[in-house]
Design a protein around this motif. Structure first.
Motif, PDB file in Angstrom:
ATOM      1  N   HIS A   1     -18.889  34.930  -9.782  1.00  0.00           N
ATOM      2  CA  HIS A   1     -20.058  35.804  -9.559  1.00  0.00           C
ATOM      3  C   HIS A   1     -21.332  34.956  -9.586  1.00  0.00           C
ATOM      4  CE1 HIS A   1     -22.217  39.576  -9.532  1.00  0.00           C
ATOM      5  NE2 HIS A   1     -22.680  39.476 -10.764  1.00  0.00           N
ATOM      6  N   GLU A   2     -21.438  34.128 -10.610  1.00  0.00           N
ATOM      7  CA  GLU A   2     -22.633  33.287 -10.766  1.00  0.00           C
ATOM      8  C   GLU A   2     -22.759  32.270  -9.641  1.00  0.00           C
ATOM      9  OE1 GLU A   2     -22.527  32.358 -15.252  1.00  0.00           O
ATOM     10  OE2 GLU A   2     -24.237  31.256 -14.419  1.00  0.00           O
ATOM     11  N   ILE A   3     -21.619  31.669  -9.243  1.00  0.00           N
ATOM     12  CA  ILE A   3     -21.652  30.637  -8.187  1.00  0.00           C
ATOM     13  C   ILE A   3     -22.164  31.245  -6.879  1.00  0.00           C
ATOM     14  CG2 ILE A   3     -20.203  29.152  -6.712  1.00  0.00           C
ATOM     15  CD1 ILE A   3     -18.473  28.647  -9.252  1.00  0.00           C
ATOM     16  N   PHE A   4     -21.638  32.426  -6.509  1.00  0.00           N
ATOM     17  CA  PHE A   4     -22.061  33.026  -5.238  1.00  0.00           C
ATOM     18  C   PHE A   4     -23.527  33.481  -5.286  1.00  0.00           C
ATOM     19  CE2 PHE A   4     -17.502  33.357  -4.113  1.00  0.00           C
ATOM     20  CZ  PHE A   4     -17.583  32.678  -2.908  1.00  0.00           C
ATOM     21  N   ILE A   5     -23.977  33.899  -6.468  1.00  0.00           N
ATOM     22  CA  ILE A   5     -25.396  34.269  -6.581  1.00  0.00           C
ATOM     23  C   ILE A   5     -26.252  33.012  -6.391  1.00  0.00           C
ATOM     24  CG2 ILE A   5     -27.169  35.103  -8.186  1.00  0.00           C
ATOM     25  CD1 ILE A   5     -24.826  36.927  -9.281  1.00  0.00           C
ATOM     26  N   GLY A   6     -25.791  31.895  -6.957  1.00  0.00           N
ATOM     27  CA  GLY A   6     -26.506  30.623  -6.783  1.00  0.00           C
ATOM     28  C   GLY A   6     -26.579  30.227  -5.306  1.00  0.00           C
ATOM     29  N   VAL A   7     -25.432  30.351  -4.605  1.00  0.00           N
ATOM     30  CA  VAL A   7     -25.382  30.002  -3.177  1.00  0.00           C
ATOM     31  C   VAL A   7     -26.350  30.903  -2.401  1.00  0.00           C
ATOM     32  CG1 VAL A   7     -23.905  30.038  -1.115  1.00  0.00           C
ATOM     33  CG2 VAL A   7     -22.997  29.165  -3.277  1.00  0.00           C
ATOM     34  N   MET A   8     -26.317  32.209  -2.726  1.00  0.00           N
ATOM     35  CA  MET A   8     -27.176  33.176  -2.029  1.00  0.00           C
ATOM     36  C   MET A   8     -28.650  32.823  -2.247  1.00  0.00           C
ATOM     37  SD  MET A   8     -29.005  36.223  -2.402  1.00  0.00           S
ATOM     38  CE  MET A   8     -28.599  36.754  -4.053  1.00  0.00           C
ATOM     39  N   LEU A   9     -28.986  32.407  -3.491  1.00  0.00           N
ATOM     40  CA  LEU A   9     -30.386  32.068  -3.778  1.00  0.00           C
ATOM     41  C   LEU A   9     -30.857  30.850  -2.992  1.00  0.00           C
ATOM     42  CD1 LEU A   9     -30.903  32.623  -7.595  1.00  0.00           C
ATOM     43  CD2 LEU A   9     -31.758  33.965  -5.675  1.00  0.00           C
ATOM     44  N   LEU A  10     -29.975  29.829  -2.877  1.00  0.00           N
ATOM     45  CA  LEU A  10     -30.346  28.636  -2.102  1.00  0.00           C
ATOM     46  C   LEU A  10     -30.604  29.022  -0.645  1.00  0.00           C
ATOM     47  CD1 LEU A  10     -27.894  25.850  -3.375  1.00  0.00           C
ATOM     48  CD2 LEU A  10     -30.349  26.062  -3.767  1.00  0.00           C
ATOM     49  N   LEU A  11     -29.693  29.859  -0.094  1.00  0.00           N
ATOM     50  CA  LEU A  11     -29.869  30.305   1.296  1.00  0.00           C
ATOM     51  C   LEU A  11     -31.148  31.121   1.443  1.00  0.00           C
ATOM     52  CD1 LEU A  11     -26.178  31.399   1.906  1.00  0.00           C
ATOM     53  CD2 LEU A  11     -27.355  29.606   3.193  1.00  0.00           C
ATOM     54  N   LEU A  12     -31.437  31.920   0.417  1.00  0.00           N
ATOM     55  CA  LEU A  12     -32.628  32.773   0.461  1.00  0.00           C
ATOM     56  C   LEU A  12     -33.905  31.915   0.486  1.00  0.00           C
ATOM     57  CD1 LEU A  12     -33.801  35.609   0.429  1.00  0.00           C
ATOM     58  CD2 LEU A  12     -33.682  35.587  -2.056  1.00  0.00           C
ATOM     59  N   VAL A  13     -33.905  30.849  -0.322  1.00  0.00           N
ATOM     60  CA  VAL A  13     -35.078  29.964  -0.325  1.00  0.00           C
ATOM     61  C   VAL A  13     -35.273  29.379   1.073  1.00  0.00           C
ATOM     62  CG1 VAL A  13     -35.975  27.774  -1.226  1.00  0.00           C
ATOM     63  CG2 VAL A  13     -34.936  29.432  -2.792  1.00  0.00           C
ATOM     64  N   PHE A  14     -34.178  28.907   1.669  1.00  0.00           N
ATOM     65  CA  PHE A  14     -34.237  28.328   3.019  1.00  0.00           C
ATOM     66  C   PHE A  14     -34.730  29.378   4.029  1.00  0.00           C
ATOM     67  CE2 PHE A  14     -32.004  27.221   7.047  1.00  0.00           C
ATOM     68  CZ  PHE A  14     -32.658  26.033   7.295  1.00  0.00           C
ATOM     69  N   HIS A  15     -34.186  30.603   3.909  1.00  0.00           N
ATOM     70  CA  HIS A  15     -34.533  31.736   4.791  1.00  0.00           C
ATOM     71  C   HIS A  15     -36.038  32.054   4.697  1.00  0.00           C
ATOM     72  CE1 HIS A  15     -33.720  35.595   6.783  1.00  0.00           C
ATOM     73  NE2 HIS A  15     -34.157  36.287   5.743  1.00  0.00           N
ATOM     74  N   VAL A  16     -36.556  32.080   3.482  1.00  0.00           N
ATOM     75  CA  VAL A  16     -37.971  32.423   3.285  1.00  0.00           C
ATOM     76  C   VAL A  16     -38.869  31.279   3.780  1.00  0.00           C
ATOM     77  CG1 VAL A  16     -39.734  32.906   1.541  1.00  0.00           C
ATOM     78  CG2 VAL A  16     -37.522  34.044   1.404  1.00  0.00           C
ATOM     79  N   VAL A  17     -38.461  30.030   3.492  1.00  0.00           N
ATOM     80  CA  VAL A  17     -39.253  28.886   3.972  1.00  0.00           C
ATOM     81  C   VAL A  17     -39.297  28.907   5.500  1.00  0.00           C
ATOM     82  CG1 VAL A  17     -39.314  26.352   4.135  1.00  0.00           C
ATOM     83  CG2 VAL A  17     -38.893  27.445   1.923  1.00  0.00           C
ATOM     84  N   ALA A  18     -38.149  29.198   6.144  1.00  0.00           N
ATOM     85  CA  ALA A  18     -38.105  29.249   7.616  1.00  0.00           C
ATOM     86  C   ALA A  18     -39.026  30.360   8.128  1.00  0.00           C
ATOM     87  CB  ALA A  18     -36.671  29.480   8.089  1.00  0.00           C
ATOM     88  N   ALA A  19     -39.006  31.527   7.440  1.00  0.00           N
ATOM     89  CA  ALA A  19     -39.855  32.650   7.871  1.00  0.00           C
ATOM     90  C   ALA A  19     -41.341  32.271   7.746  1.00  0.00           C
ATOM     91  CB  ALA A  19     -39.541  33.893   7.031  1.00  0.00           C
ATOM     92  N   LEU A  20     -41.696  31.600   6.640  1.00  0.00           N
ATOM     93  CA  LEU A  20     -43.099  31.207   6.430  1.00  0.00           C
ATOM     94  C   LEU A  20     -43.515  30.131   7.444  1.00  0.00           C
ATOM     95  CD1 LEU A  20     -43.261  31.123   2.517  1.00  0.00           C
ATOM     96  CD2 LEU A  20     -44.029  32.927   4.069  1.00  0.00           C
ATOM     97  N   TYR A  21     -42.580  29.211   7.746  1.00  0.00           N
ATOM     98  CA  TYR A  21     -42.860  28.161   8.737  1.00  0.00           C
ATOM     99  C   TYR A  21     -43.195  28.810  10.097  1.00  0.00           C
ATOM    100  CZ  TYR A  21     -41.663  24.571  12.197  1.00  0.00           C
ATOM    101  OH  TYR A  21     -41.685  23.732  13.270  1.00  0.00           O
ATOM    102  N   HIS A  22     -42.373  29.803  10.477  1.00  0.00           N
ATOM    103  CA  HIS A  22     -42.630  30.501  11.750  1.00  0.00           C
ATOM    104  C   HIS A  22     -43.972  31.223  11.719  1.00  0.00           C
ATOM    105  CE1 HIS A  22     -39.191  30.379  14.501  1.00  0.00           C
ATOM    106  NE2 HIS A  22     -38.490  30.087  13.433  1.00  0.00           N
TER     107      HIS A  22
END
Ligand code: HEM
Ligand code: HEM
Length: 173
Positions: free
Chosen positions: A133-154
């Motif tokens: 449970h914790e590992i997948f939440i960690g993976v999701m958070l890393l992807l979320l950071v990337f997703h938000v940075v990409a959105a802000l870059y655009h």
């Protein structure tokens, strides 16, 4: 089509709010002693998590049914990275929720909730699925950071108003 459909956009932001709530509640619960407060808050976390799972599946269905806007980037590689990030975000959320359900199923916590005695609450640290449970939440958070940075870059560097695509407010085509 310049925007995701209204229902897909509503679900995107609703799921975001629920993930924030599940995340903070999960950490709060993990730090709590076995008190009556923990007994009453655990089902709230389970309910929010289960709702995230159902709404994520529903959003995947709506996105397929309603279609999606044309890719946002001129560069095909960036479009592939964006599509892969979206799929992995969905998958990591689904996996985290299923691992949460497995933690509940293998810890005996439901019986304790029925009895209503906090001193009998299991030590979740000892439940294997809880680590997943914790590992997948960690993976999701890393992807979320990337997703938000990409959105802000655009939004602020490319200035293509990418946020329009997922806004609940509708714009004239
Ligand atoms: C996908 C949405 C979910 C998120 C973001 C989430 C988040 C979290 C977080 C951050 C923790 C604390 C982990 C830590 O100590 O580092 C946690 C613990 C936990 N979660 Fe979730 N969770 C979700 C879904 C679920 C679901 C669907 C269930 C079960 C129905 C569940 C059951 C649990 C349990 C049993 C714990 C351990 C609580 C404790 O140690 O006291 N979670 N969750
Ligand atoms: C748990 C949080 C989030 C998840 C799981 C998530 C997931 C997704 C997914 C799967 C898509 C593709 C469309 C869809 O299937 O609905 C998407 C699109 C989008 N999201 Fe998120 N998102 C989250 C949070 C955010 C946040 C905080 C922002 C803003 C800073 C954001 C900005 C966007 C934008 C701009 C798009 C459109 C991108 C495009 O058209 O290529 N998302 N998101």
């Amino acid at each position: 089509m310049k925007q995701y459909s209204k229902r897909t956009s509503i679900l995107h932001w609703l799921i975001f709010l629920l993930v924030v709530a599940a995340f903070f509640l999960g950490h709060y619960l993990a730090d709590l002693e076995n008190t009556p407060e923990k007994l009453s808050l655990l089902p709230v976390h389970f309910l929010i998590g289960d709702t995230i799972l159902v709404l994520t599946l529903l959003r995947i269905y709506f996105r397929k049914k309603d279609g999606e806007p044309a890719p946002a980037n001129a560069n095909p590689l960036l479009n592939k990275i964006a599509a892969a990030t979206h799929s992995l975000l969905n998958l990591s959320l689904i996996a985290a929720a299923i691992a949460g359900i497995a933690t509940v199923a293998t810890s005996g916590v439901i019986e304790v909730l029925k009895k209503g005695d906090p001193s009998l609450l299991p030590d979740f640290e000892k439940v294997g699925a809880r680590e997943v449970h914790e590992i997948f939440i960690g993976v999701m958070l890393l992807l979320l950071v990337f997703h938000v940075v990409a959105a802000l870059y655009h939004q602020f560097i490319v200035r293509d108003n990418l946020m329009h695509r997922i806004r609940i407010k509708r714009f004239k085509e």
